[in-house]
Design an enzyme around this catalytic site. Sequence first.
Site: not given
Length: 268
Positions: A18-20, A110, A112, A180, A186, A226, A247-248
């Site tokens: 997921n590049w967000k 998600h 967010e 998640e 994160g 993470s 994610g990141g």
Amino acid sequence: MAVVPGTAHKRVPLIAGNWKMNLDHLQAIAFAQKLAWSLKDAQHDFGTAEVAVFPPFTDLRSVQTLISADKLDLAFGAQDLSAHDSGAYTGEISGAFLKALDCQYVIIGHSERRTLHNETDEVVAAKVGAALRHNLVPVICVGETAEDLEKHGPSAVPVAQLRAALAGVTGAVDIVVAYEPVWAIGSGQAATPEQAEQVAAKLRELLVELLGEDVAAATRILYGGSVKAVNIAGFMRESNVDGALVGGASLDLDEFASISRFQKHVGT
């Protein structure tokens, strides 16, 4: 559904990036191409572990064209969609548009979106319905905050969220569930494999109740929060964890490629 041909519900693991809100369309082309090359050079077997990327909306056409033209062994999807199919909904993206771009997947619910855009369980359920109407595979995100965990214990909130998301869904649907924990996203502090397995097992029990044993056995349940190359193997050893929503780390080419090659780490 993503199962190994000739086997009884042997689920094909899914590693999803997921590049967000990162990477413009030119950066997305370069990244997707380098990722595919890296995995090919490492002789990654896409038949035993599917790799998918989830770019921003503005990148989807570019990524789709690249994957199609170069016949890259990557799947791709969108990060969200509208509950509506068309109409006066400024700024929203219909599932019909995503399907026209050959998207296979779409992330729904998600944390967010739930937090920053106040998406309720009812909105998430409507979006799941929209994805299924347009033959997109919804990646349904569920997870608890640290406060939820302390108040309700493990699995209670994710199970309740999944139950709400599947309201009205019946039949042999193709879905993916992503657990998640909000407290892990994160933070650099992932859940333990045992924690992920405990929740994933409860989610699969709910799938049996709502959709039957066959659908439950074929549905992939991912862990997200993470996820890194150094911890992916632990999650993938668990019987109910079928991949990861990353994610990141999905924005780091070498790291994400290493996560995708988790099978090389599982035996270590």
